[in-house]
Design a protein around this motif. Structure first.
Motif, mmCIF file in Angstrom:
data_model
loop_
_atom_site.group_PDB
_atom_site.id
_atom_site.type_symbol
_atom_site.label_atom_id
_atom_site.label_comp_id
_atom_site.label_asym_id
_atom_site.label_seq_id
_atom_site.Cartn_x
_atom_site.Cartn_y
_atom_site.Cartn_z
ATOM 1 N N UNK A 12 0.863 -1.173 0.000
ATOM 2 C CA UNK A 12 0.000 0.000 0.000
ATOM 3 C C UNK A 12 0.897 1.220 0.000
ATOM 4 N N UNK A 13 0.733 2.064 -1.007
ATOM 5 C CA UNK A 13 1.557 3.258 -1.125
ATOM 6 C C UNK A 13 1.164 4.269 -0.055
ATOM 7 N N UNK A 14 2.118 5.114 0.403
ATOM 8 C CA UNK A 14 1.769 6.151 1.370
ATOM 9 C C UNK A 14 0.648 7.026 0.808
ATOM 10 N N UNK A 15 -0.285 7.384 1.660
ATOM 11 C CA UNK A 15 -1.408 8.202 1.236
ATOM 12 C C UNK A 15 -2.611 7.387 0.779
ATOM 13 N N UNK A 16 -2.433 6.084 0.536
ATOM 14 C CA UNK A 16 -3.539 5.229 0.124
ATOM 15 C C UNK A 16 -4.014 4.425 1.322
ATOM 16 N N UNK A 17 -5.285 4.436 1.573
ATOM 17 C CA UNK A 17 -5.890 3.691 2.676
ATOM 18 C C UNK A 17 -5.142 3.950 3.985
ATOM 19 N N UNK A 18 -5.039 5.210 4.333
ATOM 20 C CA UNK A 18 -4.285 5.584 5.517
ATOM 21 C C UNK A 18 -5.117 5.646 6.792
ATOM 22 N N UNK A 19 -6.438 5.677 6.668
ATOM 23 C CA UNK A 19 -7.234 5.814 7.881
ATOM 24 C C UNK A 19 -7.767 4.467 8.339
ATOM 25 N N UNK A 20 -7.970 4.377 9.636
ATOM 26 C CA UNK A 20 -8.510 3.144 10.214
ATOM 27 C C UNK A 20 -9.899 2.851 9.679
ATOM 28 N N UNK A 21 -10.709 3.887 9.455
ATOM 29 C CA UNK A 21 -12.068 3.646 8.983
ATOM 30 C C UNK A 21 -12.081 3.094 7.560
ATOM 31 N N UNK A 22 -11.164 3.582 6.699
ATOM 32 C CA UNK A 22 -11.074 3.018 5.350
ATOM 33 C C UNK A 22 -10.666 1.551 5.409
ATOM 34 N N UNK A 23 -9.684 1.254 6.225
ATOM 35 C CA UNK A 23 -9.222 -0.124 6.357
ATOM 36 C C UNK A 23 -10.310 -1.015 6.960
ATOM 37 N N UNK A 24 -11.069 -0.489 7.905
ATOM 38 C CA UNK A 24 -12.153 -1.267 8.502
ATOM 39 C C UNK A 24 -13.213 -1.609 7.453
#
Length: 181
Positions: A12-24
């Motif tokens: 995962x590149x920096x800036x992509x899917x960086x938040x916990x809510x996106x990952x959740x």
């Protein structure tokens, strides 16, 4: 059409899917597919602007792919949750809240300190060594002067979360100074 997000490969590149809510959100979807052994589903996140569909991310995968993605998502979440550390040497630390009780090494003590070189905010204090704790606790418990009128020249690990200081771990006390009023 098959579009694979980077977390299927773990990259995962920096800036992509960086938040916990996106990952959740991705983990919840992958978990549903991973539990179905014959699954092959398509998952999209779409936005609509002026009645035109714009797909931000989309992928199609099997249950096996979902399990791989889920493991990579969990690894990424753990990495984001893990605090980073910066090290500072010989900085001035002053107490804003003290406690006479002992704390285990590596655990927060209930005390709050300010280190202006790092942050203007008072943060939680941890002891990174028993020697540092013994020296500071001696000053709090047994010294004649008020601990709030003292400055401690310390080496400290600054615990970071998302780039912001959240706690100080004192590893060495070089000196104790009387501060001017």
């Amino acid at each position: 059409m098959r579009v694979s997000p980077h977390f299927l490969s773990g990259n995962v590149a920096p800036g992509e899917l960086e938040t916990s809510s996106e990952l959740k959100d991705w983990a919840d979807a992958a978990r549903a597919i991973a539990s179905d052994p014959i699954a092959a589903h398509r998952l999209e996140a779409a936005t609509f602007v002026d009645d035109k569909r714009q797909v931000r991310a989309a992928f199609q995968f099997s249950a096996s792919d979902a399990r791989t993605a889920l493991q990579n998502i969990d690894d990424r979440r753990k990495m984001l949750a893990k605090p980073d550390v910066e090290h500072y040497e010989r900085v001035l630390m002053v107490f804003t809240r003290s406690d006479i009780n002992d704390a285990d090494v590596g655990k927060t003590s209930g005390e709050r300190v300010r280190i202006e070189e790092v942050s203007g905010k008072a943060l939680a204090l941890m002891y990174g060594s028993e020697v540092a704790e013994a020296r500071i606790k001696h000053e709090i418990r047994e010294a004649d002067e008020n601990v709030y009128k003292k400055g401690f020249v310390v080496d400290v690990h600054v615990k970071l979360r998302n780039g912001n200081p959240v706690a100080y771990s004192v590893t060495n006390v070089h000196d104790v100074l009387d501060l001017p009023d």
